[in-house]
Design a protein around this motif. Structure first.
Motif, PDB file in Angstrom:
ATOM      1  N   LEU A  61       0.825  -1.198   0.000  1.00 12.93           N
ATOM      2  CA  LEU A  61       0.000   0.000   0.000  1.00 12.93           C
ATOM      3  C   LEU A  61       0.861   1.250   0.000  1.00 12.93           C
ATOM      4  O   LEU A  61       0.646   2.158  -0.803  1.00 12.93           O
ATOM      5  CB  LEU A  61      -0.932   0.009   1.212  1.00 12.93           C
ATOM      6  N   LEU A  62       1.841   1.295   0.878  1.00 10.44           N
ATOM      7  CA  LEU A  62       2.703   2.467   0.965  1.00 10.44           C
ATOM      8  C   LEU A  62       3.479   2.685  -0.323  1.00 10.44           C
ATOM      9  O   LEU A  62       3.592   3.816  -0.804  1.00 10.44           O
ATOM     10  CB  LEU A  62       3.668   2.323   2.141  1.00 10.44           C
ATOM     11  N   LEU A  63       4.004   1.621  -0.902  1.00  4.13           N
ATOM     12  CA  LEU A  63       4.749   1.740  -2.149  1.00  4.13           C
ATOM     13  C   LEU A  63       3.850   2.205  -3.285  1.00  4.13           C
ATOM     14  O   LEU A  63       4.203   3.111  -4.031  1.00  4.13           O
ATOM     15  CB  LEU A  63       5.397   0.399  -2.509  1.00  4.13           C
ATOM     16  N   ILE A 118      -4.618   3.795  -5.830  1.00  7.22           N
ATOM     17  CA  ILE A 118      -4.209   3.161  -4.581  1.00  7.22           C
ATOM     18  C   ILE A 118      -4.300   1.660  -4.774  1.00  7.22           C
ATOM     19  O   ILE A 118      -5.377   1.130  -5.076  1.00  7.22           O
ATOM     20  CB  ILE A 118      -5.118   3.598  -3.417  1.00  7.22           C
ATOM     21  N   LYS A 119      -3.189   0.967  -4.603  1.00 10.18           N
ATOM     22  CA  LYS A 119      -3.169  -0.484  -4.760  1.00 10.18           C
ATOM     23  C   LYS A 119      -2.974  -1.135  -3.415  1.00 10.18           C
ATOM     24  O   LYS A 119      -2.030  -0.828  -2.691  1.00 10.18           O
ATOM     25  CB  LYS A 119      -2.057  -0.910  -5.717  1.00 10.18           C
ATOM     26  N   LEU A 120      -3.855  -2.052  -3.089  1.00 10.84           N
ATOM     27  CA  LEU A 120      -3.759  -2.821  -1.862  1.00 10.84           C
ATOM     28  C   LEU A 120      -3.480  -4.273  -2.230  1.00 10.84           C
ATOM     29  O   LEU A 120      -4.209  -4.863  -3.025  1.00 10.84           O
ATOM     30  CB  LEU A 120      -5.052  -2.741  -1.059  1.00 10.84           C
ATOM     31  N   LEU A 143     -13.367  13.374  -2.999  1.00 11.98           N
ATOM     32  CA  LEU A 143     -14.560  13.587  -3.805  1.00 11.98           C
ATOM     33  C   LEU A 143     -15.222  12.265  -4.166  1.00 11.98           C
ATOM     34  O   LEU A 143     -16.447  12.166  -4.182  1.00 11.98           O
ATOM     35  CB  LEU A 143     -14.204  14.364  -5.069  1.00 11.98           C
ATOM     36  N   SER A 144     -14.413  11.250  -4.464  1.00 13.88           N
ATOM     37  CA  SER A 144     -14.956   9.931  -4.768  1.00 13.88           C
ATOM     38  C   SER A 144     -13.858   8.890  -4.666  1.00 13.88           C
ATOM     39  O   SER A 144     -12.671   9.209  -4.745  1.00 13.88           O
ATOM     40  CB  SER A 144     -15.563   9.896  -6.177  1.00 13.88           C
ATOM     41  N   VAL A 145     -14.281   7.654  -4.472  1.00 13.10           N
ATOM     42  CA  VAL A 145     -13.369   6.515  -4.483  1.00 13.10           C
ATOM     43  C   VAL A 145     -14.011   5.446  -5.354  1.00 13.10           C
ATOM     44  O   VAL A 145     -15.132   5.012  -5.099  1.00 13.10           O
ATOM     45  CB  VAL A 145     -13.120   5.954  -3.065  1.00 13.10           C
ATOM     46  N   ASP A 146     -13.294   5.062  -6.397  1.00 12.71           N
ATOM     47  CA  ASP A 146     -13.779   4.037  -7.314  1.00 12.71           C
ATOM     48  C   ASP A 146     -13.050   2.737  -6.995  1.00 12.71           C
ATOM     49  O   ASP A 146     -11.856   2.615  -7.259  1.00 12.71           O
ATOM     50  CB  ASP A 146     -13.529   4.457  -8.760  1.00 12.71           C
ATOM     51  N   SER A 147     -13.772   1.789  -6.397  1.00 11.17           N
ATOM     52  CA  SER A 147     -13.173   0.522  -5.999  1.00 11.17           C
ATOM     53  C   SER A 147     -14.213  -0.583  -6.095  1.00 11.17           C
ATOM     54  O   SER A 147     -15.385  -0.366  -5.776  1.00 11.17           O
ATOM     55  CB  SER A 147     -12.669   0.619  -4.559  1.00 11.17           C
ATOM     56  N   VAL A 201      -6.492  -5.353  -4.708  1.00 12.81           N
ATOM     57  CA  VAL A 201      -7.505  -4.369  -5.090  1.00 12.81           C
ATOM     58  C   VAL A 201      -6.811  -3.097  -5.573  1.00 12.81           C
ATOM     59  O   VAL A 201      -5.860  -2.624  -4.953  1.00 12.81           O
ATOM     60  CB  VAL A 201      -8.430  -4.028  -3.901  1.00 12.81           C
ATOM     61  N   LEU A 202      -7.309  -2.562  -6.669  1.00 14.17           N
ATOM     62  CA  LEU A 202      -6.842  -1.274  -7.173  1.00 14.17           C
ATOM     63  C   LEU A 202      -8.008  -0.295  -7.093  1.00 14.17           C
ATOM     64  O   LEU A 202      -9.073  -0.545  -7.659  1.00 14.17           O
ATOM     65  CB  LEU A 202      -6.348  -1.395  -8.620  1.00 14.17           C
ATOM     66  N   ALA A 203      -7.807   0.787  -6.370  1.00 11.70           N
ATOM     67  CA  ALA A 203      -8.840   1.805  -6.207  1.00 11.70           C
ATOM     68  C   ALA A 203      -8.307   3.132  -6.728  1.00 11.70           C
ATOM     69  O   ALA A 203      -7.093   3.356  -6.777  1.00 11.70           O
ATOM     70  CB  ALA A 203      -9.214   1.934  -4.732  1.00 11.70           C
TER      71      ALA A 203
END
Length: 118
Positions: free
Chosen positions: A7-9, A112-114, A75-79, A58-60
């Motif tokens: 996540l941090l990377l 954001i990749k988890l 404003l929004s999160v697409d996940s 997951v990629l958000a």
């Protein structure tokens, strides 16, 4: 632990590249680069230690901007994962940055990749 590192990377790399995109002269490029690095570091700190376990990577994409108080406004999160969506909103929304933002009217798309913890 792997989830946190991933996540941090992912946040650090993607945020810095998105935030550094600019069409301004080279004189302002260094200042914007420093600002983008600082923003990336702050976002990374806010997204440390998720409070849930993922079953798959997951990629958000979070669309953010900044208000007059230097706070992040999500404003929004697409996940595809609702838990990730809530996590990003809870951790980032209205978190104040300890420095002034150069262009508060601009919106940023932050990938954001988890990763799944193994």
């Amino acid at each position: 632990m792997k989830t946190i590192k991933g996540l941090l990377l992912a946040v650090a790399i993607t945020s810095s590249s998105v935030l550094m995109a600019s069409t301004s002269p080279k004189a302002n490029a260094t200042a914007k680069s420093a600002e983008a690095t600082a923003i990336t570091n702050e976002i990374t700190q806010f997204l440390v230690e998720p409070n849930f376990v993922l079953e798959e990577d997951v990629l958000a994409y979070a669309t953010i901007t900044f208000n007059h108080d230097n706070e992040i406004v999500v404003l929004s999160v697409d996940s595809p994962n609702e838990a990730v969506e809530e996590f990003v909103k809870e951790r980032l929304n209205y978190q104040q940055l300890p420095f002034n933002i150069y262009n508060k009217k601009q919106t940023f798309l932050v990938p954001i990749k988890l990763d799944v913890e193994e």
